[in-house]
Design an enzyme around this catalytic site. Sequence first.
Site, PDB file in Angstrom:
ATOM      1  N   ARG A  74       0.835  -1.210   0.000  1.00 43.89           N
ATOM      2  CA  ARG A  74       0.000   0.000   0.000  1.00 43.89           C
ATOM      3  C   ARG A  74       0.870   1.261   0.000  1.00 43.89           C
ATOM      4  O   ARG A  74       0.403   2.344   0.302  1.00 43.89           O
ATOM      5  CB  ARG A  74      -0.934  -0.004   1.213  1.00 43.89           C
ATOM      6  CG  ARG A  74      -2.020  -1.094   1.130  1.00 43.89           C
ATOM      7  CD  ARG A  74      -3.171  -0.794   2.052  1.00 43.89           C
ATOM      8  NE  ARG A  74      -4.166  -1.847   2.051  1.00 43.89           N
ATOM      9  CZ  ARG A  74      -5.191  -1.915   1.198  1.00 43.89           C
ATOM     10  NH1 ARG A  74      -5.325  -1.002   0.251  1.00 43.89           N
ATOM     11  NH2 ARG A  74      -6.061  -2.912   1.275  1.00 43.89           N
ATOM     12  N   ASP A  75       2.150   1.131  -0.328  1.00 39.30           N
ATOM     13  CA  ASP A  75       3.057   2.294  -0.333  1.00 39.30           C
ATOM     14  C   ASP A  75       2.672   3.301  -1.414  1.00 39.30           C
ATOM     15  O   ASP A  75       2.307   2.921  -2.526  1.00 39.30           O
ATOM     16  CB  ASP A  75       4.498   1.831  -0.575  1.00 39.30           C
ATOM     17  CG  ASP A  75       5.039   1.105   0.645  1.00 39.30           C
ATOM     18  OD1 ASP A  75       4.803   1.585   1.758  1.00 39.30           O
ATOM     19  OD2 ASP A  75       5.665   0.034   0.466  1.00 39.30           O
ATOM     20  N   ASP A 135     -13.991  -4.319  -3.451  1.00 36.82           N
ATOM     21  CA  ASP A 135     -14.967  -3.349  -2.929  1.00 36.82           C
ATOM     22  C   ASP A 135     -15.899  -2.801  -4.014  1.00 36.82           C
ATOM     23  O   ASP A 135     -16.949  -2.244  -3.693  1.00 36.82           O
ATOM     24  CB  ASP A 135     -14.248  -2.159  -2.273  1.00 36.82           C
ATOM     25  CG  ASP A 135     -13.303  -2.592  -1.169  1.00 36.82           C
ATOM     26  OD1 ASP A 135     -13.458  -3.718  -0.671  1.00 36.82           O
ATOM     27  OD2 ASP A 135     -12.403  -1.805  -0.823  1.00 36.82           O
ATOM     28  N   GLY A 178     -15.429  -4.137   2.269  1.00 37.15           N
ATOM     29  CA  GLY A 178     -15.955  -3.176   1.300  1.00 37.15           C
ATOM     30  C   GLY A 178     -15.491  -1.763   1.567  1.00 37.15           C
ATOM     31  O   GLY A 178     -15.921  -0.831   0.910  1.00 37.15           O
TER      32      GLY A 178
HETATM   33  O1  F6P Z   1      -9.819  -2.635  -0.555  1.00 35.45           O
HETATM   34  C1  F6P Z   1      -9.901  -3.983  -0.308  1.00 35.45           C
HETATM   35  C2  F6P Z   1     -10.001  -4.244   1.156  1.00 35.45           C
HETATM   36  O2  F6P Z   1     -10.073  -5.638   1.347  1.00 35.45           O
HETATM   37  C3  F6P Z   1     -11.163  -3.534   1.870  1.00 35.45           C
HETATM   38  O3  F6P Z   1     -12.374  -4.212   1.708  1.00 35.45           O
HETATM   39  C4  F6P Z   1     -10.651  -3.495   3.290  1.00 35.45           C
HETATM   40  O4  F6P Z   1     -11.217  -2.419   3.981  1.00 35.45           O
HETATM   41  C5  F6P Z   1      -9.185  -3.298   3.106  1.00 35.45           C
HETATM   42  O5  F6P Z   1      -8.855  -3.781   1.827  1.00 35.45           O
HETATM   43  C6  F6P Z   1      -8.318  -4.035   4.110  1.00 35.45           C
HETATM   44  O6  F6P Z   1      -7.025  -3.597   3.937  1.00 35.45           O
HETATM   45  P1  F6P Z   1      -5.695  -4.324   4.414  1.00 35.45           P
HETATM   46  O7  F6P Z   1      -5.350  -5.356   3.398  1.00 35.45           O
HETATM   47  O8  F6P Z   1      -4.682  -3.242   4.422  1.00 35.45           O
HETATM   48  O9  F6P Z   1      -5.997  -4.909   5.747  1.00 35.45           O
END
Ligand code: F6P
Length: 373
Positions: A74-75, A135, A178
């Site tokens: 997520r960088d 989502d 979501g």
């Molecule tokens: O965007 C996809 C998702 O799975 C969302 O539904 C959720 O809020 C988020 O990613 C969770 O993020 P992470 O993988 O950073 O825990």
Amino acid sequence: MSKSIGILTAGGDSPGLNAAIRGIGKAAQYSYNMQVIGFKDGFRGLMENRIVRLDGNALSGILTIGGTLLGTSRDKPHKMPVGGKLLDMTDAMVDVYNKHHLDALVCLGGGGTQKNAFRLAEKGLNIITLPKTIDNDVAMTDVTFGFDTALGIATEAIDRLHSTAHSHHRIIVVEIMGHNAGWLALGAGIAGGADVILIPEIPYDVKSVAESVLRRSRAGKNFSIVAVAEGAVSQEDAKELNEYEKLKDSAKNKEDKEKVKAKLDHFLAKHEGNTLRLSKKLEELTRLETRVTILGYLQRGGAPSAADRLLATKLGTACANFIHKDKYKIMVAVRGDGVEAVPLEKVVGQKKLIPLDHSWIESAKSIGISLGD
Ligand code: F6P
């Protein structure tokens, strides 16, 4: 001269990513004789020049595999954690792109990735994106790949939860992913036959939810399934959130903005565990035994559905075709049966939430599903 392209996947992993990489890569090589490389772990791998060759057999046998063979993160290019600091590393990414003499960079991801990719496009790189996320909240596309698979998994989970709910006469509250959109919860809730569906687009009143469950109980139905989107908020919380949004809009200087951000972060931290609190409150109000199931990452894992494989392949091959035609700074969107090139500036900073007049909301209401309002 044949073109060279790079591919990266960013944001949460999602079913169909490998199918999309395969679609882009195979069409690029077989139809247009391009060279294809991948960057590991999203924008971080681009910055660190960590590449994977996507030629030869690298694209075989990946169609059905979940996750992403490239890895993801997520960088963000402009706020990259480096040596304990958050640095703007966009120029370093531009250098890597130039070092490989790339003609285009394809970024596969959700809303955040569209924004980050746009930042690189603004630096002059030939960027093209694909809309990926379970989502289904990316603006300007009918649908995103990953959504159909997650919808199937969440629906099956609700089907299975019915066994315990009706056998033990319990309320089961099932939390569905979501982010801030309710597509997955509403879709799976309707398809799985949930009795109550709570989505971020419609703030709920817990007393109204309890009343729907009690009404069922009085009618002799001694169990209920409550499908709750992870981003669903109560009516009181929605008011608080609105206040913060207004404050955010009116904040003039950095100090004001930081204060609002601190308040919002505090609110979000408080919101964690919301589903457990909702379940406790329902138990208290209805005096019926209540349990929680959080589906979490199960919804993102495993093989993509046939529909997602088809969609990812269609978007991937269309993407190679757009690169062939030198069409950049676009997202390859789904429009009806076809695809469309949408300018990236129309996508960034937008979120596709469920419109309140959407047919799913209408159908849910007309068969007596409570939406908690
Ligand atoms: O965007 C996809 C998702 O799975 C969302 O539904 C959720 O809020 C988020 O990613 C969770 O993020 P992470 O993988 O950073 O825990």
